[in-house]
Design a protein around this motif. Structure first.
Motif, PDB file in Angstrom:
ATOM      1  N   TYR A   1      14.734  11.813  76.531  1.00  0.00           N
ATOM      2  CA  TYR A   1      14.730  11.212  77.862  1.00  0.00           C
ATOM      3  C   TYR A   1      15.377  12.202  78.820  1.00  0.00           C
ATOM      4  O   TYR A   1      16.051  13.149  78.406  1.00  0.00           O
ATOM      5  N   ALA A   2      15.174  11.997  80.099  1.00  0.00           N
ATOM      6  CA  ALA A   2      15.812  12.836  81.114  1.00  0.00           C
ATOM      7  C   ALA A   2      17.270  12.401  81.286  1.00  0.00           C
ATOM      8  O   ALA A   2      17.605  11.216  81.134  1.00  0.00           O
ATOM      9  N   TYR A   3      18.137  13.368  81.615  1.00  0.00           N
ATOM     10  CA  TYR A   3      19.552  13.047  81.779  1.00  0.00           C
ATOM     11  C   TYR A   3      20.196  14.071  82.699  1.00  0.00           C
ATOM     12  O   TYR A   3      19.611  15.116  83.017  1.00  0.00           O
ATOM     13  N   THR A   4      21.421  13.780  83.110  1.00  0.00           N
ATOM     14  CA  THR A   4      22.188  14.718  83.926  1.00  0.00           C
ATOM     15  C   THR A   4      23.507  15.057  83.237  1.00  0.00           C
ATOM     16  O   THR A   4      24.054  14.275  82.458  1.00  0.00           O
ATOM     17  N   PHE A   5      23.984  16.255  83.549  1.00  0.00           N
ATOM     18  CA  PHE A   5      25.332  16.689  83.178  1.00  0.00           C
ATOM     19  C   PHE A   5      25.892  17.459  84.358  1.00  0.00           C
ATOM     20  O   PHE A   5      25.234  18.373  84.869  1.00  0.00           O
ATOM     21  N   ASN A   6      27.089  17.092  84.804  1.00  0.00           N
ATOM     22  CA  ASN A   6      27.694  17.738  85.964  1.00  0.00           C
ATOM     23  C   ASN A   6      28.759  18.734  85.530  1.00  0.00           C
ATOM     24  O   ASN A   6      29.537  18.467  84.596  1.00  0.00           O
ATOM     25  N   THR A   7      28.810  19.885  86.210  1.00  0.00           N
ATOM     26  CA  THR A   7      29.789  20.903  85.836  1.00  0.00           C
ATOM     27  C   THR A   7      31.233  20.424  86.031  1.00  0.00           C
ATOM     28  O   THR A   7      32.152  20.974  85.427  1.00  0.00           O
ATOM     29  N   ASP A   8      31.441  19.383  86.851  1.00  0.00           N
ATOM     30  CA  ASP A   8      32.785  18.827  86.992  1.00  0.00           C
ATOM     31  C   ASP A   8      33.286  18.252  85.672  1.00  0.00           C
ATOM     32  O   ASP A   8      34.497  18.081  85.482  1.00  0.00           O
ATOM     33  N   ASP A   9      32.369  17.937  84.762  1.00  0.00           N
ATOM     34  CA  ASP A   9      32.739  17.351  83.481  1.00  0.00           C
ATOM     35  C   ASP A   9      32.842  18.383  82.367  1.00  0.00           C
ATOM     36  O   ASP A   9      33.087  18.030  81.208  1.00  0.00           O
ATOM     37  N   PHE A  10      32.647  19.650  82.692  1.00  0.00           N
ATOM     38  CA  PHE A  10      32.815  20.715  81.704  1.00  0.00           C
ATOM     39  C   PHE A  10      34.301  21.013  81.566  1.00  0.00           C
ATOM     40  O   PHE A  10      34.987  21.247  82.563  1.00  0.00           O
ATOM     41  N   GLU A  11      34.803  20.992  80.337  1.00  0.00           N
ATOM     42  CA  GLU A  11      36.218  21.247  80.070  1.00  0.00           C
ATOM     43  C   GLU A  11      36.384  22.695  79.610  1.00  0.00           C
ATOM     44  O   GLU A  11      36.118  23.020  78.454  1.00  0.00           O
ATOM     45  N   PRO A  12      36.803  23.592  80.502  1.00  0.00           N
ATOM     46  CA  PRO A  12      36.860  25.015  80.159  1.00  0.00           C
ATOM     47  C   PRO A  12      37.787  25.289  78.978  1.00  0.00           C
ATOM     48  O   PRO A  12      38.821  24.632  78.804  1.00  0.00           O
TER      49      PRO A  12
END
Length: 392
Positions: free
Chosen positions: A246-257
């Motif tokens: 399915y289509a989805y989103t991921f935002n870079t604000d949620d990336f934990e460096p």
């Protein structure tokens, strides 16, 4: 991706299932690898094979610019004029057999639908908000979202009013989270820089029951071209679905460096893997904390890969004269690293607010005539001691 479901589905697969009006629904299995890979099962009011008219087939022509010299390059996408819609407005910059990279700044509406039958797509939203309407349901997007759209997904984009700037990827392979961040069951590990909670599937399923009251345009990409169809039923007639596609989103604000006492290599920023390439997110983060650490990347040679970076926000510490909206390309066979003076200036810096998207390809990238128009040739000389040559 994790299992998801929307709408109404029967208790078992491949059994009779009826809509609220008693209509027997049509089951569609949308899956990869010949029934061996991930799949979703959708329940339509009408056959997904149904079409009213067959239109024209238009071959896709990818023109190549062959530069006179093999050097590092700087592409200024700020010079791309806004225009077109969410499909025709995509302007191809780089490509090879594994990936296409385009920039899109749509200003026009488009009511028709699109389906990529040749590959997965990723839209990175630099600026703008809106909704990607899909056969799986609505996927809202906002700045710094990756919108991942699997092949075979019928969709259209409804941008909100205002500026829209997207970086678009297409691959004949599959877009996945990095394998090293998943256990043998596919669940993301505790040490991964994101969790399944950070990936957002469609939030609402829109089931259309217009039953032949309007016509709809559908464009399908396949066999190196675009095939046009006219439908007499709305393609979003799905009553329910479940599965892993399915289509989805991921935002870079949620990336934990992932940070370290000394500088960490670029793979710690990896967000997705594709066919012979990776996509990484350089996000705001704490930098190396050893008193002797050098926070900037060390010089390295891309002997077997090409490195391209799109600058989204902030000040990128290892580059001088590179602004937001530009793309650096460091091709295979040439070393690259911070420009003179920047390492010394970075000593003692403990945090960066930069945001950038990087794609590393393991086969050479080809450039288009548009890339030639946007090229800043002075970048190749920017490792000299004269800073006035940078970006000229």
């Amino acid at each position: 991706m994790r299992y998801a479901s929307l709408g109404e589905i029967p208790a078992k697969r491949h059994v009779q299932f009826r809509d609220q009006d008693g209509r027997l629904l049509v089951e569609e299995v949308l899956g990869f690898e010949g029934f061996s890979g991930n799949e979703s099962i959708l329940y339509h009011r009408h056959s997904p094979c149904r079409i009213k008219e067959v239109g024209a087939f238009t071959p896709l022509i990818r023109e190549e610019w062959l530069p006179d010299a093999h050097v590092h390059r700087l592409t200024d996408t700020n010079a791309v004029a806004p225009g077109g819609d969410w499909l025709t407005g995509r302007r191809l910059l780089q490509f090879n057999g594994d990936i296409e990279v385009s920039v899109c700044k749509p200003t026009e509406g488009r009511d028709g639908f699109y389906r990529n039958g040749e590959g997965d797509e990723v839209l990175f939203v630099h600026r703008g908000t809106g909704t990607v309407e899909t056969v799986f349901g609505d996927v809202p997007y906002r700045p710094h979202d990756y919108v991942v759209i699997p092949r075979g997904t019928t969709y259209r984009v409804q941008p909100d009013p205002g500026e829209q700037v997207w970086l678009c990827f297409m691959t004949p392979g599959e877009i996945e989270t990095p394998k090293r961040y998943r256990n043998r069951y596919g669940q993301l590990l505790e040490g991964a820089p994101f969790s399944h909670r950070d990936f957002h599937p469609p939030g609402a399923l829109q089931t259309h029951r217009d039953d032949g009251t309007a016509e709809h345009e559908l464009v399908v990409r396949l066999r190196g071209g675009l095939q046009q169809f006219t439908l007499d039923e709305h393609p979003f007639d799905v009553v329910g679905w479940d599965g892993y596609v399915y289509a989805y989103t991921f935002n870079t604000d949620d990336f934990e460096p992932i940070s370290g006492r000394i500088h960490q290599p670029p793979p710690v920023h990896q967000t997705f893997q594709g066919q012979n390439f990776v996509i990484c997110s350089f996000c705001p983060r704490e930098l190396d904390w050893d008193p002797q650490a050098i926070a900037l990347p060390y010089h390295h040679s891309n002997v077997q890969s090409e490195e391209a970076i799109y600058y989204v926000d902030g000040q990128f510490g290892s580059r001088r004269g590179v602004d937001v909206g530009m793309i650096t390309l460091h091709p295979s066979g040439l070393p690259h690293g911070p420009q003179p003076g920047l390492v010394e200036r970075s000593l003692g810096v403990r945090r960066t607010e930069e945001l950038a998207v990087m794609w590393d390809t393991f086969n050479p990238l080809k450039l288009t005539p548009l890339a030639r128009e946007l090229d800043r040739p002075g970048y190749a000389l920017s490792w000299s001691e004269d800073p006035t040559t940078v970006g000229a």
